[in-house]
Motif scaffolding. Structure first.
Motif, short mmCIF file in Angstrom:
data_model
loop_
_atom_site.label_atom_id
_atom_site.label_comp_id
_atom_site.label_asym_id
_atom_site.label_seq_id
_atom_site.Cartn_x
_atom_site.Cartn_y
_atom_site.Cartn_z
N VAL A 131 0.79 -1.17 0.00
CA VAL A 131 -0.05 0.02 -0.05
C VAL A 131 0.95 1.14 -0.10
CG1 VAL A 131 -1.95 -1.32 1.17
CG2 VAL A 131 -0.34 0.11 2.49
N LEU A 132 1.95 1.28 0.42
CA LEU A 132 2.79 2.52 0.54
C LEU A 132 3.58 2.88 -0.71
CD1 LEU A 132 5.22 2.26 3.89
CD2 LEU A 132 3.52 3.96 3.05
N ARG A 133 3.60 4.13 -0.95
CA ARG A 133 3.86 4.62 -2.50
C ARG A 133 5.34 4.62 -2.10
NH1 ARG A 133 6.53 9.27 -1.18
NH2 ARG A 133 5.51 10.65 0.09
N PRO A 134 6.21 4.74 -3.40
CA PRO A 134 7.50 4.66 -3.28
C PRO A 134 8.03 6.18 -2.51
CG PRO A 134 6.70 4.08 -5.39
CD PRO A 134 5.59 4.50 -4.76
N GLY A 135 8.94 5.80 -1.79
CA GLY A 135 9.16 6.98 -0.77
C GLY A 135 8.37 7.32 0.29
N GLY A 136 7.47 6.41 0.59
CA GLY A 136 6.62 6.33 1.58
C GLY A 136 7.12 5.90 3.05
N CYS A 137 6.63 6.09 4.08
CA CYS A 137 7.38 5.88 5.44
C CYS A 137 6.37 4.98 6.34
CB CYS A 137 7.62 7.14 6.16
SG CYS A 137 9.36 7.73 5.26
N VAL A 138 7.18 4.17 6.95
CA VAL A 138 6.30 3.52 8.36
C VAL A 138 6.90 3.94 9.58
CG1 VAL A 138 5.64 1.48 6.83
CG2 VAL A 138 7.98 1.59 8.27
N ALA A 139 5.98 3.99 10.69
CA ALA A 139 6.56 4.31 11.82
C ALA A 139 5.63 3.43 13.04
CB ALA A 139 6.12 5.88 12.42
N ILE A 140 6.38 2.40 13.47
CA ILE A 140 5.94 1.31 14.15
C ILE A 140 6.27 1.38 15.52
CG2 ILE A 140 5.56 -1.17 14.58
CD1 ILE A 140 5.93 -1.37 11.46
N SER A 141 5.48 1.67 16.64
CA SER A 141 6.03 2.15 17.80
C SER A 141 5.13 1.07 19.09
CB SER A 141 6.12 3.70 18.57
OG SER A 141 4.67 3.83 18.49
N THR A 142 5.86 1.37 20.12
CA THR A 142 5.06 0.53 21.33
C THR A 142 5.71 1.20 22.58
OG1 THR A 142 4.50 -1.48 22.47
CG2 THR A 142 6.82 -1.49 21.88
N TYR A 143 5.00 1.33 23.71
CA TYR A 143 5.71 1.76 24.83
C TYR A 143 5.94 0.19 25.46
CZ TYR A 143 0.57 1.79 26.00
OH TYR A 143 -0.77 1.72 26.04
N THR A 144 7.12 0.06 26.13
CA THR A 144 7.71 -1.21 26.94
C THR A 144 7.25 -1.18 28.48
OG1 THR A 144 9.54 -0.06 27.76
CG2 THR A 144 9.77 -0.71 25.51
N VAL A 145 7.66 -2.43 28.80
CA VAL A 145 6.91 -2.55 30.12
C VAL A 145 8.04 -1.66 31.35
CG1 VAL A 145 6.32 -4.79 29.63
CG2 VAL A 145 8.58 -4.56 30.31
N ASP A 146 8.84 -0.75 30.67
CA ASP A 146 9.88 -0.14 31.60
C ASP A 146 8.97 1.41 31.84
OD1 ASP A 146 12.00 1.02 32.75
OD2 ASP A 146 13.04 1.32 30.67
N MET A 147 8.42 1.14 33.25
CA MET A 147 7.67 2.32 33.53
C MET A 147 8.00 2.69 35.03
SD MET A 147 3.99 1.02 31.79
CE MET A 147 3.63 0.85 30.16
N SER A 148 7.71 4.04 35.21
CA SER A 148 8.05 4.33 36.63
C SER A 148 7.21 5.66 37.07
CB SER A 148 9.46 4.73 36.98
OG SER A 148 9.77 5.93 35.95
N LEU A 149 7.10 5.63 38.31
CA LEU A 149 6.28 6.73 38.76
C LEU A 149 6.96 7.94 39.47
CD1 LEU A 149 3.09 4.83 40.08
CD2 LEU A 149 3.14 6.25 38.08
N ARG A 150 6.76 9.06 39.45
CA ARG A 150 7.33 10.19 40.46
C ARG A 150 6.35 11.13 40.89
NH1 ARG A 150 12.16 11.71 35.98
NH2 ARG A 150 12.73 9.52 35.46
N TYR A 151 6.68 11.13 42.37
CA TYR A 151 5.70 12.13 43.16
C TYR A 151 6.60 12.49 44.29
CZ TYR A 151 2.02 13.80 45.63
OH TYR A 151 0.93 14.55 46.43
N GLY A 152 6.88 13.86 44.49
CA GLY A 152 7.62 14.19 45.69
C GLY A 152 8.92 13.31 46.01
#
Length: 269
Positions: free
Chosen positions: A129-150
């Motif tokens: 489906v992509l035209r010549p010169g067309g681009c893909v961007a395939i992303s995900t967030y990982t299980v590497d997460m953290s919380l910050r509070y004070g």
């Protein structure tokens, strides 16, 4: 065939409410690449596995026409029911059978969904489906997460990860693609001009309710809930209680910093 994990209307509603849009650093990584490859401005961007449309909305700000596709009717209905720009539309279809003519798509994206696709067939569709010169961007967030509070960020992250680790015990084997930082997906991309970025860190504005809701929206939690509803519900309730006590607050609307690491596979045909 794609793996279907987000079909139920109840799950789709939770997903729509608590899943977050692509963060600033991820958006900038994608846009910088597309500008470098002169894929912007573009006529048509297609967001595959769009879910309830969080990533699709971002694309709507930068492309003339954006189509979000998903195999789940419930997810697409949630996306359609949410306010969006007039240049965005949605279709129900498999990622491996995209209803677009050959060479008609300028940019193809997938946010936190590609690990559910039949990889070989999806990559063949991207090539088609992509035209010549067309681009893909395939992303995900990982299980590497953290919380910050004070001054309790470390303890808060520990509580979150204890809960998250329990939920991940119910993961589908497709999580392997995420755990290897989309390396397999990068290798499967059939374009010689490609790269993989594994160190994109984003701060997502959240509340404690939002963090707990995010965990509820995860497919392994939904699997856990089907197997043992009482234990699954108790886990989230107890985790929320521990977080609030650690922070010394009573409101689940209390804001926190939710840090996630994204991986992004980029390529140009």
């Amino acid at each position: 065939m794609a793996t279907q994990m987000f079909e139920g209307r109840g799950h789709a509603a939770v997903y729509q409410k608590y899943r977050f849009a692509p963060g600033k650093e991820l958006r900038q990584t994608i846009l910088s690449y597309l500008q470098e490859k002169k894929a912007i401005p573009a006529e048509l961007a297609v967001d595959v596995g769009c879910g309830s449309g969080q990533g699709t909305h971002f694309l709507g700000e930068h492309f003339k026409k954006v189509v979000g596709t998903d195999i789940s009717e419930a997810q697409v209905q949630e996306a359609k029911d949410s306010p969006c720009m007039p240049n965005i539309s949605y279709l129900v279809c498999p990622a491996e059978e995209l209803p677009f003519p050959a060479g008609s798509v300028d940019v193809l994206t997938s946010f936190t969904a590609a690990h559910w696709f039949d990889m070989g067939r999806f990559m063949a569709e991207a090539q088609r489906v992509l035209r010549p010169g067309g681009c893909v961007a395939i992303s995900t967030y990982t299980v590497d997460m953290s919380l910050r509070y004070g001054d309790c960020s470390q303890q808060l992250t520990k509580i979150f990860r204890e809960c998250w680790d329990k939920i991940l015990e119910y993961s589908h084997d497709r999580l392997k693609y995420v755990l290897d930082n989309y390396k397999e997906i990068f290798e499967a991309l059939p374009f010689p001009d490609k790269k993989r970025v594994t160190d994109i860190y984003d701060q997502i504005p959240m509340t404690i309710e939002g963090v707990v809701g995010y965990m509820e929206s995860a497919s392994p939690y939904q699997t856990f809930k089907k197997k043992d509803p009482q234990a699954a519900t108790s886990l989230l309730q107890e985790t929320e209680k521990r977080m609030l006590e650690t922070m010394g607050v009573s409101s689940r609307e209390t804001p926190v910093e939710f840090w996630v690491r994204h991986v992004c596979v980029l390529g140009c045909k």
